[in-house]
Design an enzyme around this catalytic site. Structure first.
Site, PDB file in Angstrom:
ATOM      1  N   ASN A  34     -15.309  17.457 -71.861  1.00 57.13           N
ATOM      2  CA  ASN A  34     -14.848  18.625 -72.457  1.00 57.13           C
ATOM      3  C   ASN A  34     -13.693  18.318 -73.555  1.00 57.13           C
ATOM      4  O   ASN A  34     -13.510  19.231 -74.114  1.00 57.13           O
ATOM      5  CB  ASN A  34     -14.000  19.585 -71.554  1.00 57.13           C
ATOM      6  CG  ASN A  34     -13.068  18.838 -70.519  1.00 57.13           C
ATOM      7  OD1 ASN A  34     -13.375  18.210 -69.745  1.00 57.13           O
ATOM      8  ND2 ASN A  34     -11.698  18.981 -70.865  1.00 57.13           N
ATOM      9  N   ILE A  37     -12.700  11.472 -76.185  1.00 56.99           N
ATOM     10  CA  ILE A  37     -13.534  10.472 -76.690  1.00 56.99           C
ATOM     11  C   ILE A  37     -15.290  11.116 -75.850  1.00 56.99           C
ATOM     12  O   ILE A  37     -16.140  11.107 -76.492  1.00 56.99           O
ATOM     13  CB  ILE A  37     -13.501   9.196 -76.025  1.00 56.99           C
ATOM     14  CG1 ILE A  37     -12.245   8.631 -76.637  1.00 56.99           C
ATOM     15  CG2 ILE A  37     -14.626   8.061 -76.015  1.00 56.99           C
ATOM     16  CD1 ILE A  37     -11.554   7.171 -76.000  1.00 56.99           C
ATOM     17  N   TYR A 185      -2.923   2.652 -63.689  1.00 60.66           N
ATOM     18  CA  TYR A 185      -4.160   2.593 -64.808  1.00 60.66           C
ATOM     19  C   TYR A 185      -4.700   1.250 -64.857  1.00 60.66           C
ATOM     20  O   TYR A 185      -6.127   1.290 -64.959  1.00 60.66           O
ATOM     21  CB  TYR A 185      -3.448   3.255 -65.988  1.00 60.66           C
ATOM     22  CG  TYR A 185      -4.352   3.492 -66.945  1.00 60.66           C
ATOM     23  CD1 TYR A 185      -5.584   4.452 -66.932  1.00 60.66           C
ATOM     24  CD2 TYR A 185      -4.728   2.697 -68.045  1.00 60.66           C
ATOM     25  CE1 TYR A 185      -6.387   4.897 -68.015  1.00 60.66           C
ATOM     26  CE2 TYR A 185      -5.718   2.647 -69.101  1.00 60.66           C
ATOM     27  CZ  TYR A 185      -6.289   4.082 -68.897  1.00 60.66           C
ATOM     28  OH  TYR A 185      -7.458   4.098 -70.004  1.00 60.66           O
TER      29      TYR A 185
HETATM   30  N1  LIG Z   1      -7.468   6.949 -75.417  1.00 64.74           N
HETATM   31  C1  LIG Z   1      -7.186   5.779 -75.468  1.00 64.74           C
HETATM   32  O1  LIG Z   1      -6.507   5.157 -76.118  1.00 64.74           O
HETATM   33  C2  LIG Z   1      -8.015   5.078 -74.539  1.00 64.74           C
HETATM   34  C3  LIG Z   1      -8.024   3.617 -74.429  1.00 64.74           C
HETATM   35  C4  LIG Z   1      -8.741   2.863 -73.593  1.00 64.74           C
HETATM   36  C5  LIG Z   1      -9.569   3.479 -72.766  1.00 64.74           C
HETATM   37  N2  LIG Z   1      -9.653   4.970 -72.780  1.00 64.74           N
HETATM   38  C6  LIG Z   1     -10.639   5.573 -71.858  1.00 64.74           C
HETATM   39  O2  LIG Z   1     -11.470   6.345 -72.686  1.00 64.74           O
HETATM   40  C7  LIG Z   1     -11.919   7.427 -71.669  1.00 64.74           C
HETATM   41  C8  LIG Z   1     -11.737   8.771 -72.210  1.00 64.74           C
HETATM   42  O3  LIG Z   1     -10.449   9.100 -72.435  1.00 64.74           O
HETATM   43  P1  LIG Z   1     -10.006  10.010 -73.744  1.00 64.74           P
HETATM   44  O4  LIG Z   1      -9.003   9.044 -74.329  1.00 64.74           O
HETATM   45  O5  LIG Z   1     -10.822  11.081 -74.213  1.00 64.74           O
HETATM   46  O6  LIG Z   1      -8.730  10.902 -72.684  1.00 64.74           O
HETATM   47  P2  LIG Z   1      -8.775  12.882 -72.580  1.00 64.74           P
HETATM   48  O7  LIG Z   1      -8.755  13.120 -74.116  1.00 64.74           O
HETATM   49  O8  LIG Z   1      -7.535  12.842 -71.824  1.00 64.74           O
HETATM   50  O9  LIG Z   1     -10.099  12.895 -71.774  1.00 64.74           O
HETATM   51  C9  LIG Z   1     -10.152  12.462 -70.546  1.00 64.74           C
HETATM   52  C10 LIG Z   1     -11.218  13.730 -69.897  1.00 64.74           C
HETATM   53  O10 LIG Z   1     -11.511  13.362 -68.134  1.00 64.74           O
HETATM   54  C11 LIG Z   1     -11.205  14.299 -67.734  1.00 64.74           C
HETATM   55  N3  LIG Z   1     -10.792  14.254 -66.250  1.00 64.74           N
HETATM   56  C12 LIG Z   1      -9.518  13.921 -65.826  1.00 64.74           C
HETATM   57  N4  LIG Z   1      -9.518  13.825 -64.592  1.00 64.74           N
HETATM   58  C13 LIG Z   1     -10.850  14.103 -64.064  1.00 64.74           C
HETATM   59  C14 LIG Z   1     -11.271  14.720 -62.950  1.00 64.74           C
HETATM   60  N5  LIG Z   1     -10.527  14.366 -61.738  1.00 64.74           N
HETATM   61  N6  LIG Z   1     -12.564  15.164 -62.767  1.00 64.74           N
HETATM   62  C15 LIG Z   1     -13.360  15.352 -63.954  1.00 64.74           C
HETATM   63  N7  LIG Z   1     -12.709  14.896 -65.228  1.00 64.74           N
HETATM   64  C16 LIG Z   1     -11.636  14.657 -65.289  1.00 64.74           C
HETATM   65  C17 LIG Z   1     -10.453  15.293 -68.468  1.00 64.74           C
HETATM   66  O11 LIG Z   1     -10.476  16.559 -68.302  1.00 64.74           O
HETATM   67  P3  LIG Z   1      -9.350  17.764 -68.387  1.00 64.74           P
HETATM   68  O12 LIG Z   1      -9.316  18.110 -69.644  1.00 64.74           O
HETATM   69  O13 LIG Z   1      -9.767  18.873 -67.569  1.00 64.74           O
HETATM   70  O14 LIG Z   1      -8.132  17.121 -67.798  1.00 64.74           O
HETATM   71  C18 LIG Z   1     -10.914  14.977 -69.758  1.00 64.74           C
HETATM   72  O15 LIG Z   1     -12.157  15.628 -70.196  1.00 64.74           O
HETATM   73  C19 LIG Z   1     -10.954   7.184 -70.269  1.00 64.74           C
HETATM   74  O16 LIG Z   1     -12.094   6.540 -69.259  1.00 64.74           O
HETATM   75  C20 LIG Z   1      -9.973   6.236 -70.783  1.00 64.74           C
HETATM   76  O17 LIG Z   1      -9.596   5.649 -69.583  1.00 64.74           O
HETATM   77  C21 LIG Z   1      -9.141   5.724 -73.635  1.00 64.74           C
END
Ligand SMILES: NC(=O)c1ccc[n+]([C@@H]2O[C@H](COP(=O)([O-])OP(=O)(O)OC[C@H]3O[C@@H](n4cnc5c(N)ncnc54)[C@H](OP(=O)(O)O)[C@@H]3O)[C@@H](O)[C@H]2O)c1
Length: 306
Positions: A34, A37, A185
């Site tokens: 939603n 990424i 994490y």
């Molecule tokens: N951003 C970075 O710098 C970075 C770096 C390395 C790796 N990553 C990885 O990239 C991936 C995407 O992260 P992002 O940066 O796009 O973060 P984000 O914007 O916080 O998106 C995370 C998503 O996961 C969902 N989520 C969290 N807990 C959940 C649950 N219990 N059940 C179902 N959905 C859940 C959130 O839903 P809600 O909106 O409802 O909370 C949101 O849709 C993650 O695996 C993260 O570890 C990110």
């Protein structure tokens, strides 16, 4: 039908993945689609005409993302299904629905994750970071393996992190709520990496490709639970050095679509990074992976039996 990689127009580490691959007739599941990424990944995959299942914990946000993606891509086969990946009961209900509604699954992207600053324990008694980032993807992948086997080229993409480099995992005592630390994490992303390697070994005889991908450091909502000063630094001070969510989606798309993917591989910047300095040595510890697998199964069984 592999894609070509181009760095044109993007600074180093911000590779743009190009592929004309169509997903017509294919089914894709993306957890946490939603926002951030996951949302950008879903938009790209929806443009390829597949059936895209947005697996999100918040129904309002999931429905809004679905409408937005349909509006942006014209693909009416985008659906939202409820999944709280931190709850094993929810993972099981979601998998049951997929089994009822779909003939098979072609791509599963375990993208959802949280970073917690303070301890949160799920109603099932797991520490939330580990439950979301590791246990949920573990169980969901296992429950859908036979659905992925029906695909001519099934794929599981585990969205991990370079933070796994700072993680440590004890295969005997996988974290439950008693062990909260702020490094959780990193540990959860290392556990996901060990799981990726072990799952790849266990599915080597099938047509399923399993991969682990670090998307880069990206401006997103991931850091929302950190103290405001850290959020400020990430959002404003570091912003010029970070990728956008669209840029962060590129290596995930590479892992989901490209013919060059090797099962069990660690990817970043649309390239294989195994045996580089960015991958922890423990990722290759087969005994640790097996121990972790057994302990995880035991803990999930304990949850199932209440
Ligand atoms: N951003 C970075 O710098 C970075 C770096 C390395 C790796 N990553 C990885 O990239 C991936 C995407 O992260 P992002 O940066 O796009 O973060 P984000 O914007 O916080 O998106 C995370 C998503 O996961 C969902 N989520 C969290 N807990 C959940 C649950 N219990 N059940 C179902 N959905 C859940 C959130 O839903 P809600 O909106 O409802 O909370 C949101 O849709 C993650 O695996 C993260 O570890 C990110």
């Amino acid at each position: 039908m592999g894609g070509a990689l181009s760095r044109t127009g993007l600074s180093s580490g911000k590779s743009k993945y190009h592929s004309s691959k169509s997903l017509t007739g294919k089914t894709v599941i993306i957890t946490g689609a939603n926002t951030g990424i996951g949302f950008q990944t879903a938009v790209d995959l929806a443009k390829r005409n597949g059936r895209i299942i947005l697996a999100c914990r918040n129904d309002e946000k999931g429905e809004a993302a679905k409408s937005r993606i349909i509006q942006l891509t014209g693909n009416k086969s985008v659906v939202f299904r409820h999944l709280d990946v931190s709850l094993m009961s929810s993972v099981r209900s979601f998998a049951d629905i997929v089994r009822k509604e779909e003939k098979g699954v072609d791509i599963l992207i375990n993208n959802a994750a949280v970073v917690n600053w303070n301890e949160v324990v799920t109603p099932e008694g797991l520490e939330e970071t580990f439950a979301t980032n590791y246990y949920g993807p573990f169980l969901l992948s296992k429950l859908l393996i036979d659905m992925l086997e029906k695909s001519s080229e099934g794929r599981i993409v585990n969205v991990g992190s370079i933070a796994s480099l700072g993680g440590s995992v004890d295969g005997d005592t996988v974290w439950v709520h008693k062990g909260f630390t702020r490094g959780g994490y990193n540990d959860s992303k290392l556990a996901l990496l060990l799981f990726t390697k072990e799952l790849a070994r266990r599915t080597a005889h099938t047509n399923i490709l399993v991969s682990y991908v670090h998307p880069g450091t990206v401006t997103s909502e991931l850091f929302r639970n950190l103290p405001w000063i850290l959020q400020f630094i990430i959002t404003f001070v570091m912003r010029p050095f970070l990728k956008t969510p669209l840029e962060g989606a590129q290596s995930i798309l590479f892992c989901a679509l490209d013919d060059a993917i090797q099962t069990g591989g660690y990817y970043m910047d649309c390239s294989l990074y195994d045996h580089s300095k960015w991958v922890p040595n423990s990722a290759y510890d087969k005994e640790l992976s097996k121990k972790l697998w057994r302990t995880t199964e035991r803990i999930i069984t304990e949850i199932d039996s209440g």
